[in-house]
Every structure is written in structure tokens, then in C-alpha cells.
Design an enzyme around this catalytic site. Structure first.
Site, PDB file in Angstrom:
ATOM      1  N   GLU A  90      49.281  49.922  44.037  1.00 29.38           N
ATOM      2  CA  GLU A  90      49.307  50.024  45.488  1.00 29.38           C
ATOM      3  C   GLU A  90      49.261  48.654  46.159  1.00 29.38           C
ATOM      4  O   GLU A  90      48.831  47.662  45.572  1.00 29.38           O
ATOM      5  CB  GLU A  90      48.143  50.874  45.967  1.00 29.38           C
ATOM      6  CG  GLU A  90      46.821  50.338  45.504  1.00 29.38           C
ATOM      7  CD  GLU A  90      45.721  51.384  45.574  1.00 29.38           C
ATOM      8  OE1 GLU A  90      46.016  52.582  45.403  1.00 29.38           O
ATOM      9  OE2 GLU A  90      44.585  50.985  45.800  1.00 29.38           O
ATOM     10  N   CYS A 103      47.885  42.813  50.776  1.00 33.43           N
ATOM     11  CA  CYS A 103      47.014  42.860  49.603  1.00 33.43           C
ATOM     12  C   CYS A 103      47.840  43.461  48.469  1.00 33.43           C
ATOM     13  O   CYS A 103      48.367  44.559  48.592  1.00 33.43           O
ATOM     14  CB  CYS A 103      45.793  43.711  49.933  1.00 33.43           C
ATOM     15  SG  CYS A 103      44.687  43.893  48.543  1.00 33.43           S
ATOM     16  N   CYS A 110      42.926  48.057  35.442  1.00 26.48           N
ATOM     17  CA  CYS A 110      42.308  46.753  35.211  1.00 26.48           C
ATOM     18  C   CYS A 110      41.428  46.830  33.977  1.00 26.48           C
ATOM     19  O   CYS A 110      40.671  47.781  33.813  1.00 26.48           O
ATOM     20  CB  CYS A 110      41.464  46.348  36.419  1.00 26.48           C
ATOM     21  SG  CYS A 110      40.656  44.743  36.192  1.00 26.48           S
ATOM     22  N   CYS A 114      34.630  46.717  36.279  1.00 27.76           N
ATOM     23  CA  CYS A 114      33.436  46.581  37.123  1.00 27.76           C
ATOM     24  C   CYS A 114      33.010  47.990  37.577  1.00 27.76           C
ATOM     25  O   CYS A 114      33.863  48.775  38.022  1.00 27.76           O
ATOM     26  CB  CYS A 114      33.733  45.699  38.334  1.00 27.76           C
ATOM     27  SG  CYS A 114      34.443  44.110  37.879  1.00 27.76           S
ATOM     28  N   CYS A 117      34.097  49.619  41.076  1.00 31.09           N
ATOM     29  CA  CYS A 117      35.500  49.480  41.500  1.00 31.09           C
ATOM     30  C   CYS A 117      36.322  50.678  41.049  1.00 31.09           C
ATOM     31  O   CYS A 117      36.270  51.076  39.878  1.00 31.09           O
ATOM     32  CB  CYS A 117      36.070  48.185  40.912  1.00 31.09           C
ATOM     33  SG  CYS A 117      37.843  48.019  41.156  1.00 31.09           S
ATOM     34  N   GLU A 161      43.390  42.361  37.470  1.00 30.73           N
ATOM     35  CA  GLU A 161      42.782  41.033  37.383  1.00 30.73           C
ATOM     36  C   GLU A 161      43.924  40.015  37.218  1.00 30.73           C
ATOM     37  O   GLU A 161      44.516  39.914  36.146  1.00 30.73           O
ATOM     38  CB  GLU A 161      41.811  41.005  36.190  1.00 30.73           C
ATOM     39  CG  GLU A 161      41.326  39.630  35.792  1.00 30.73           C
ATOM     40  CD  GLU A 161      40.841  38.774  36.958  1.00 30.73           C
ATOM     41  OE1 GLU A 161      39.951  39.199  37.704  1.00 30.73           O
ATOM     42  OE2 GLU A 161      41.382  37.662  37.135  1.00 30.73           O
ATOM     43  N   SER A 215      35.112  36.481  42.562  1.00 28.36           N
ATOM     44  CA  SER A 215      34.316  37.689  42.795  1.00 28.36           C
ATOM     45  C   SER A 215      32.964  37.492  42.134  1.00 28.36           C
ATOM     46  O   SER A 215      32.785  37.789  40.957  1.00 28.36           O
ATOM     47  CB  SER A 215      35.036  38.904  42.220  1.00 28.36           C
ATOM     48  OG  SER A 215      36.185  39.156  42.989  1.00 28.36           O
ATOM     49  N   HIS A 217      29.427  38.372  43.368  1.00 28.46           N
ATOM     50  CA  HIS A 217      28.628  39.613  43.470  1.00 28.46           C
ATOM     51  C   HIS A 217      27.187  39.509  42.972  1.00 28.46           C
ATOM     52  O   HIS A 217      26.361  40.356  43.306  1.00 28.46           O
ATOM     53  CB  HIS A 217      29.304  40.805  42.784  1.00 28.46           C
ATOM     54  CG  HIS A 217      30.747  40.985  43.144  1.00 28.46           C
ATOM     55  ND1 HIS A 217      31.258  40.697  44.397  1.00 28.46           N
ATOM     56  CD2 HIS A 217      31.806  41.407  42.405  1.00 28.46           C
ATOM     57  CE1 HIS A 217      32.553  40.955  44.412  1.00 28.46           C
ATOM     58  NE2 HIS A 217      32.925  41.372  43.233  1.00 28.46           N
ATOM     59  N   CYS A 334      40.551  48.304  46.847  1.00 31.47           N
ATOM     60  CA  CYS A 334      41.059  48.250  45.498  1.00 31.47           C
ATOM     61  C   CYS A 334      41.185  49.589  44.757  1.00 31.47           C
ATOM     62  O   CYS A 334      40.190  50.163  44.338  1.00 31.47           O
ATOM     63  CB  CYS A 334      40.042  47.347  44.817  1.00 31.47           C
ATOM     64  SG  CYS A 334      40.421  46.639  43.305  1.00 31.47           S
TER      65      CYS A 334
END
Ligand code: SAH
Ligand code: SF4
Length: 350
Positions: A90, A103, A110, A114, A117, A161, A215, A217, A334
Site C-alpha cells: 500500500e 508514504c 516485513c 515489531c 506493527c 524495512e 525507528s 521507540h 503501516c
């Protein structure tokens, strides 16, 4: 049919030579693609027989739009594309007063996983090719051309990623920045990564000074090992050193992303640790309120807690902003439209 962007500039010029057309026609074709042409027949300044021949051999894109969703009173548009072979990715267009940002996805799924996500929840599909990454931008230009807008910024913050699909991402950045195609300055392109240190170092050598977003976090390994599992391989202090070296090398200020998870990484301790980690560094911290994902144990902090955390981080002497929650209703974080589609497919299959 071959997607036209699978041909490098010289290869397309070779194809043109075989069809008795001069090399400069390649620039005309690219310029039409950059302006969102839907097909070769639209490229009016090319001779008709050439347009027909192009249409017989080549396709303007390989992407098939299969779902869209609109939010923010029309300012945010999200499109889900089917790739050759059936995987889907997307891309999200976000319209602002001063800029228009896309974006973009670099992988179907991925491999990093994570736990907060949506993209990491499904099995990894495959890497995108450079042309598939750029075609997302061409399709956005198609949508925007009708509104008299052009893309001004591209962020690699969709699915995947980027540093785990390194060569295709670098090739796609070169195409996005190519003045013959989209001409988006590398500084207006943001590559966001969970932290593959060797690739960050390699990117610094490429002479394409894109803006790097890390990223983060969490500022301590114990927590980051859980939130961003690649941390077990590339721990957070070494990651910040690599990111700052990239910043020094390219003259670009590095951006650190911090998805805010209530009670997990929004405490006074987290703010202090973040202050310690980035102390004295040229850096920008971007707080992202968590966009809820089903079947995760996480929640977004309320407004008061977000403001309080921002102030605590500021008190550490850091430069910090809170990202707006653009596209929340459009499942625009995401991987979320993809997730909804996969769920409905599963529901049909059951
Ligand atoms: N894989 C890369 C780029 C894509 S993710 C990376 O992780 O950096 C882009 C950003 O969206 C990352 O900062 C990621 O942590 C964040 N993100 C992922 N899921 C999210 C969610 N549910 N809510 C808010 N931000 C999220
Ligand atoms: Fe992958 Fe980024 Fe999602 Fe982590 S946040 S699973 S690295 S897309």
C-alpha cells in the site's frame, strides 16, 4: 508486457533505436510518466506509430490498484496495489498546504516483526523491485495530476524495512530524484529504518543525501529488544552512532521516531534515557501516537500523557515534535489496509 521502468534509461533508448526513434524520446516518455500519464496513447508529442509500438511492447506500470480508502475529508488517500505474482502493498498520499507527501512501501510484508506493527503480523511476502517502488509514486502523480498537484516529498514508511531491500531502495531513490523522471530532491526523501547498521553505513557512501529516520521507540536495549527485535543484533547505542555518522557524512539532521505506547515507553524514565542517548547530538525526535492495531496488547496514550512526555523530552534539551495522526480513519498506519483486506479474505476462505 514489460513495465517500462524495468528498462534502464540506456535500455529504453536501445528499444527506441530499434524502432527508428531518436534517444531524446526516452526523456519525453519519462516526463509523461512523471506527470501521471495513464497510457502511451496520451503522450501527444510522440508520433502515433511510436505510441502504438510502445503500447504493444511495454506497460506504464505493473501495479494493479485493488482497494482505496479516503480520510481527513479527502486529504489522505490510501491505495492497496496487487503486485505481479499476487502479493499486495500500500501507499498513502497526504495533502498539506505546503507539500504533498507519499508514504511508500519497499517490501510486501516485513521480516523484522515489531509487535505493535500491522505489517509484521503476516508472513513476509517478498522484496519489491525498484520499478515497483517508483510506480507507487507514478500512480500517486496520476491521482494528483487531476487536482493540479505534484508530489513534493516521499517517505519510506509504508510496508517493509527499506534497508532489508537495500539495492532496490537505493535504485528507486535515484529514479525518484532523477530530474528526467520525478526530480524529487533526496533531502525531501525520508528513508525510515528499524536499524540495520551495515546498511546505514553503506547508504552514507551513496552520494544520495536522503533524510534518515531511525525507528528508535526505546532507548534501552532491554525494552528495544522487544519492541524492535533487530535490536538484539544491532544494539541501540551502536545504532545511534551509525545514524549520527550518516548525519555528519551527509549534512542531514537525523530524525528519531518514537511510537508512543501507553505505559510502555512514555514514562519519565524513558524520557531521561532518551535524553541520555541523544545528549549533545544533532537530532530531531518525532513522537508518533500509536495507531491501534487489533490483537496487540498496546494502547495509545491519551493527549495529556502525550503532551507530558513531549515536555519531559524537551526538558532533556532535545528538539521534539508530535506527528499528526493523519489517516487514522483510513487505516493509514503501516500495513493496516492490507491487514483489513487479508482479514476479509480469510473470512471468505473460512
Ligand atoms: N520498517 C521501517 C519503515 C516502515 S514503518 C521502520 O520501521 O522504520 C514506518 C514507521 O511507522 C516506523 O517508525 C514504525 O515504527 C511506525 N509504525 C508501525 N506501526 C505503527 C502503528 N501501529 N502506529 C504508529 N506507528 C507505527
Ligand atoms: Fe517492519 Fe517497520 Fe513494521 Fe517493524 S515497524 S515490522 S521494521 S515495517
Amino acid at each position: 508486457m514489460i513495465p517500462v521502468l524495468t528498462l534502464a534509461a540506456a535500455e529504453l533508448e536501445g528499444w527506441l533505436a530499434e524502432h527508428d526513434a531518436p534517444a531524446y524520446r526516452r526523456k519525453q516518455v519519462w516526463s509523461w510518466l512523471a506527470r501521471g500519464a495513464k497510457g502511451f496513447e496520451q503522450m501527444h508529442d510522440l508520433p502515433k506509430p511510436l505510441r502504438v509500438a510502445l503500447g504493444e511492447d511495454l506497460a506504464v506500470t505493473s501495479l494493479k490498484p485493488i482497494a482505496t480508502s479516503v480520510a481527513d475529508r479527502g486529504l489522505t488517500t490510501k491505495t492497496l496495489y496487487e503486485l505481479d505474482g499476487g502479493h499486495s502493498v500500500e501507499a498513502v498520499v497526504m495533502r498539506y498546504a505546503e507539500r504533498t507527501t507519499l508514504c511508500i512501501s519497499s517490501q510486501a510484508g516485513c521480516p523484522i516483526g515489531c509487535p505493535f506493527c500491522a505489517t509484521g503480523k503476516f508472513p513476509f511476502g517478498r522484496n519489491l523491485k525498484a520499478h515497483e517502488i517508483v510506480e507507487q509514486a507514478l500512480d500517486a502523480e496520476r491521482l494528483l495530476a487531476a487536482e493540479g498537484r505534484r508530489l513534493s516529498h516521499v517517505v519510506f514508511m509504508g510496508m517493509g524495512e527499506p534497508m532489508a531491500n537495500y539495492q532496490a531502495v537505493v535504485d528507486s531513490v535515484r529514479l525518484l530524484a532523477d530530474p528526467d523522471l520525478l526530480g524529487i530532491s533526496p533531502r525531501r526523501i525520508v528513508v525510515s529504518t528499524s536499524g540495520l547498521i551495515p546498511r546505514i553505513a553503506q547508504l552514507g557512501e551513496e552520494k544520495i543525501p536522503v533524510t534518515l529516520a531511525i525507528s528508535l521507540h526505546a532507548a534501552r536495549d532491554e525494552l528495544r529488544d522487544v519492541l524492535v527485535p533487530i535490536n538484539r543484533k544491532y544494539p541501540v547505542h551502536a545504532l545511534v552512532d551509525a545514524a549520527q555518522a550518516y548525519g555528519a557524512r551527509t549534512g542531514r539532521r537525523v530524525s528519531y521516531e518514537w511510537v508512543m505506547l501507553a505505559g510502555v515507553n512514555d514514562t519519565a524514565r524513558d524520557a531521561r534515557e532518551l535524553g541520555g542517548l541523544l545528549d549533545g547530538r544533532l537530532a530531531h525526535v518525532n513522537l508518533i501516537p500509536f495507531n491501534p492495531v487489533d490483537d496487540t496488547p498496546f494502547h495509545a496514550p491519551d493527549r495529556t500523557s502525550i503532551r507530558a512526555f513531549k515536555e519531559m523530552v524537551q526538558a532533556q534539551g532535545l528538539n521534539v515534535t508530535v506527528r499528526d495522526t493523519r489517516g487514522r480513519e483510513a487505516d493509514a498506519a503501516c500495513g493496516q489496509l492490507h491487514e483489513r483486506l487479508m482479514r476479509s479474505r480469510q473470512a471468505v476462505e473460512v
